[in-house]
Motif scaffolding. Structure first.
Motif, mmCIF file in Angstrom:
data_model
loop_
_atom_site.group_PDB
_atom_site.id
_atom_site.type_symbol
_atom_site.label_atom_id
_atom_site.label_comp_id
_atom_site.label_asym_id
_atom_site.label_seq_id
_atom_site.Cartn_x
_atom_site.Cartn_y
_atom_site.Cartn_z
ATOM 1 N N THR A 1 19.736 1.522 -5.553
ATOM 2 C CA THR A 1 18.759 0.099 -5.668
ATOM 3 C C THR A 1 18.475 -0.827 -5.082
ATOM 4 O O THR A 1 17.615 -1.585 -4.680
ATOM 5 N N HIS A 2 19.345 -0.899 -3.424
ATOM 6 C CA HIS A 2 18.764 -1.450 -2.525
ATOM 7 C C HIS A 2 17.980 -1.267 -1.392
ATOM 8 O O HIS A 2 16.766 -1.504 -1.638
ATOM 9 N N LEU A 3 17.742 0.801 -1.526
ATOM 10 C CA LEU A 3 16.531 0.724 -0.754
ATOM 11 C C LEU A 3 15.627 0.591 -1.943
ATOM 12 O O LEU A 3 14.732 0.546 -1.151
ATOM 13 N N GLY A 4 15.790 1.024 -2.792
ATOM 14 C CA GLY A 4 14.480 0.582 -4.186
ATOM 15 C C GLY A 4 13.643 -0.709 -3.959
ATOM 16 O O GLY A 4 12.630 -0.543 -3.551
ATOM 17 N N ARG A 5 14.301 -1.496 -3.219
ATOM 18 C CA ARG A 5 14.005 -3.001 -3.032
ATOM 19 C C ARG A 5 13.392 -3.210 -1.727
ATOM 20 O O ARG A 5 12.289 -3.524 -1.219
ATOM 21 N N LEU A 6 13.982 -2.905 -1.150
ATOM 22 C CA LEU A 6 13.267 -1.963 0.686
ATOM 23 C C LEU A 6 11.857 -1.969 0.580
ATOM 24 O O LEU A 6 11.077 -2.091 0.552
ATOM 25 N N LEU A 7 11.798 -0.010 -0.720
ATOM 26 C CA LEU A 7 10.776 -0.308 -0.932
ATOM 27 C C LEU A 7 9.333 -0.709 -1.202
ATOM 28 O O LEU A 7 8.190 -1.133 -1.290
ATOM 29 N N ASP A 8 10.073 -1.479 -2.562
ATOM 30 C CA ASP A 8 9.266 -2.596 -3.043
ATOM 31 C C ASP A 8 9.010 -3.627 -2.213
ATOM 32 O O ASP A 8 7.706 -3.782 -2.546
ATOM 33 N N HIS A 9 9.740 -4.170 -1.056
ATOM 34 C CA HIS A 9 9.107 -5.067 -0.849
ATOM 35 C C HIS A 9 8.362 -5.056 0.884
ATOM 36 O O HIS A 9 8.011 -5.631 1.568
ATOM 37 N N ALA A 10 8.643 -3.425 1.416
ATOM 38 C CA ALA A 10 7.844 -3.209 2.237
ATOM 39 C C ALA A 10 8.309 -3.073 3.324
ATOM 40 O O ALA A 10 7.597 -3.566 4.562
ATOM 41 N N ASP A 11 9.481 -4.461 2.815
ATOM 42 C CA ASP A 11 10.547 -4.934 4.781
ATOM 43 C C ASP A 11 10.482 -3.516 6.100
ATOM 44 O O ASP A 11 11.189 -2.442 5.281
ATOM 45 N N GLY A 12 10.226 -3.907 6.530
ATOM 46 C CA GLY A 12 10.246 -3.365 7.780
ATOM 47 C C GLY A 12 9.550 -2.376 8.133
ATOM 48 O O GLY A 12 9.894 -0.707 8.473
ATOM 49 N N THR A 13 8.791 -1.353 7.314
ATOM 50 C CA THR A 13 7.585 -0.190 7.111
ATOM 51 C C THR A 13 6.830 -0.195 8.746
ATOM 52 O O THR A 13 5.997 -0.562 9.658
ATOM 53 N N ASP A 14 7.141 1.625 8.691
ATOM 54 C CA ASP A 14 6.537 1.103 10.004
ATOM 55 C C ASP A 14 5.596 3.092 9.643
ATOM 56 O O ASP A 14 5.245 3.599 11.514
ATOM 57 N N VAL A 15 4.702 3.352 8.807
ATOM 58 C CA VAL A 15 4.477 4.382 8.813
ATOM 59 C C VAL A 15 3.450 4.334 7.345
ATOM 60 O O VAL A 15 4.261 3.553 6.609
ATOM 61 N N SER A 16 2.627 5.127 6.871
ATOM 62 C CA SER A 16 1.378 5.012 6.158
ATOM 63 C C SER A 16 0.928 6.045 5.949
ATOM 64 O O SER A 16 0.747 6.663 6.206
ATOM 65 N N PHE A 17 0.468 6.131 4.165
ATOM 66 C CA PHE A 17 0.436 7.239 3.469
ATOM 67 C C PHE A 17 -0.934 6.939 2.960
ATOM 68 O O PHE A 17 -0.516 6.081 1.923
ATOM 69 N N ILE A 18 -2.218 7.423 3.245
ATOM 70 C CA ILE A 18 -2.990 7.244 2.137
ATOM 71 C C ILE A 18 -2.868 8.591 0.989
ATOM 72 O O ILE A 18 -3.479 9.670 1.987
ATOM 73 N N VAL A 19 -3.338 8.576 -0.141
ATOM 74 C CA VAL A 19 -3.627 9.429 -0.869
ATOM 75 C C VAL A 19 -4.740 8.947 -1.801
ATOM 76 O O VAL A 19 -4.851 8.070 -2.644
ATOM 77 N N ASP A 20 -5.677 9.691 -1.810
ATOM 78 C CA ASP A 20 -6.878 8.755 -3.058
ATOM 79 C C ASP A 20 -7.402 7.539 -2.227
ATOM 80 O O ASP A 20 -7.425 7.639 -3.663
ATOM 81 N N ASN A 21 -7.591 7.326 -1.750
ATOM 82 C CA ASN A 21 -7.638 5.986 -0.609
ATOM 83 C C ASN A 21 -6.300 4.672 -1.530
ATOM 84 O O ASN A 21 -6.884 3.692 -1.360
ATOM 85 N N GLU A 22 -5.643 5.916 -2.028
ATOM 86 C CA GLU A 22 -4.019 4.182 -1.908
ATOM 87 C C GLU A 22 -3.131 5.089 -1.086
ATOM 88 O O GLU A 22 -3.374 5.538 -0.580
ATOM 89 N N THR A 23 -2.759 3.099 -1.141
ATOM 90 C CA THR A 23 -1.756 3.523 0.867
ATOM 91 C C THR A 23 -0.817 2.900 0.541
ATOM 92 O O THR A 23 -0.210 1.595 -0.750
ATOM 93 N N PHE A 24 0.555 4.156 1.031
ATOM 94 C CA PHE A 24 2.167 3.452 0.660
ATOM 95 C C PHE A 24 2.852 3.273 1.822
ATOM 96 O O PHE A 24 2.847 4.222 2.669
ATOM 97 N N HIS A 25 3.376 2.753 1.657
ATOM 98 C CA HIS A 25 3.853 2.143 2.901
ATOM 99 C C HIS A 25 5.467 2.576 2.895
ATOM 100 O O HIS A 25 5.798 2.588 2.032
#
Length: 336
Positions: free
Chosen positions: A159-183
């Motif tokens: 649950t806590h890691l899911g919140r970390l993903l949702d809020h993008a706190d401290g992200t340091d890499v992003s992925f571009i998939v068909d023009n959508e960006t995921f941090h």
């Protein structure tokens, strides 16, 4: 001063075999009872309602654990799963139930202290997948716990890691998939996937890139895979809509690509739950493509049943199987 987990102080594992052909016409609300069993100094029984306990459950079978001793309260973990026609426990996670409950001393000695599931399993599924001759068999485990210990809540790290993903706190890499960006977070991905670890912390060029473009995966699949990496959970099937089978196939490919072994097994089980004469050839091809040996074996076992084989050979999936994996076709024809 850390909390101490509950200790199991007694247990009993047994099979509850029911002559289903004899009891299946019992009306809703009428139960079939197991023999009494002893665990942890208490007597227990299983109540099986072949037509459901209440009218709202009439399309299901209901099953409950009854505390038959009235001497004192007790904490218990109760697990039930179906035994397959091969006399082995069902692999289907959706057909396994578990509860942890305290059974209290009842003031009314004639009252029943029961806990379980009104909608344990659809009757049609039970009859189609688990009826062996006249009988169905439930494997039951009763574990008595020492509830004098300080209770420990279930893990909530997902649950806590899911919140970390949702809020993008401290992200340091992003992925571009068909023009959508995921941090995302490099350390989380590397901890979960050896492929991501090699890409993000090894000599590959991706190790120094703040943004990575991915091919051969859809944004929807990557989004679900990413959340699984963080939370170890998949969305409910009704959240995936009518495309759930296609999603599990795509996730199987992604799990194989990124060496996410648990996700791969979960997807294999989800696909096995969807096997029919219309889908078995396609699912078998995916199992062979992505090295899911258990799923492959189960699909072949289903395929070689003569009545299934006669129908499945007329599907588009079978035509594709003939083209891509002729060796599997040859193996099956020998067994039909």
């Amino acid at each position: 001063n850390r909390p101490v987990e509950n200790t199991i102080v007694g247990s009993c594992v047994f099979q509850f075999k029911v002559d289903y052909e004899l009891v299946k016409h019992l009306p809703t609300g009428m139960a079939f009872y197991s023999d009494a069993v002893s665990a942890g100094g208490h007597l227990w029984g299983i109540k099986f309602f072949p037509s459901g306990e209440y009218e709202a459950d009439e399309e299901y079978v209901s099953i409950f654990l009854e505390h038959m001793s009235k001497s004192r309260s007790v904490g218990v973990i109760f697990e039930v799963f179906m035994m397959g026609r091969d006399s082995k426990p069902s692999m289907s996670l959706s057909h396994i139930r578990r509860l942890c409950q305290t059974f209290e001393i009842m003031e009314d000695k004639d009252s029943s202290d029961c806990w379980g599931w009104g909608k344990f399993l659809e009757r049609t599924t039970l009859e189609k997948d688990y009826l062996t001759g006249r009988h169905v068999t439930f494997a039951c485990a009763i574990m008595i716990i020492d509830d004098s210990c300080v209770p420990v809540p279930p893990s909530d790290i997902g649950t806590h890691l899911g919140r970390l993903l949702d809020h993008a706190d401290g992200t340091d890499v992003s992925f571009i998939v068909d023009n959508e960006t995921f941090h995302a977070h490099r350390t989380v991905l590397a901890a979960r996937s050896p492929v991501f670890r090699a890409e993000l912390f090894g000599p590959m060029s991706e190790a120094t890139m703040p943004s990575i473009t991915l091919h051969d995966i859809t944004p929807a699949t990557f989004k679900v895979m990413l959340r699984f990496i963080y939370t170890d959970e998949l969305p409910l099937e009704d959240e995936l809509g009518d495309s759930s089978t296609e999603m599990f196939q795509n996730l199987l490919a992604a799990a194989d690509r990124y060496a996410l072994d648990r996700l791969k097994i979960v997807c294999a089980q989800k696909l096995w739950d969807k096997v029919s004469v219309d889908t078995v050839a396609t699912i078998l091809a995916w199992a062979e493509t992505y090295n899911c040996q258990e799923l492959k074996n189960r699909c072949i076992d289903f395929f070689v049943v003569e009545e299934n084989f006669k129908k499945a050979i007329f599907t588009d999936g079978y035509a594709l199987l003939v083209l891509k994996f002729p060796e599997i076709i040859a193996e099956m024809k020998k067994r039909v």
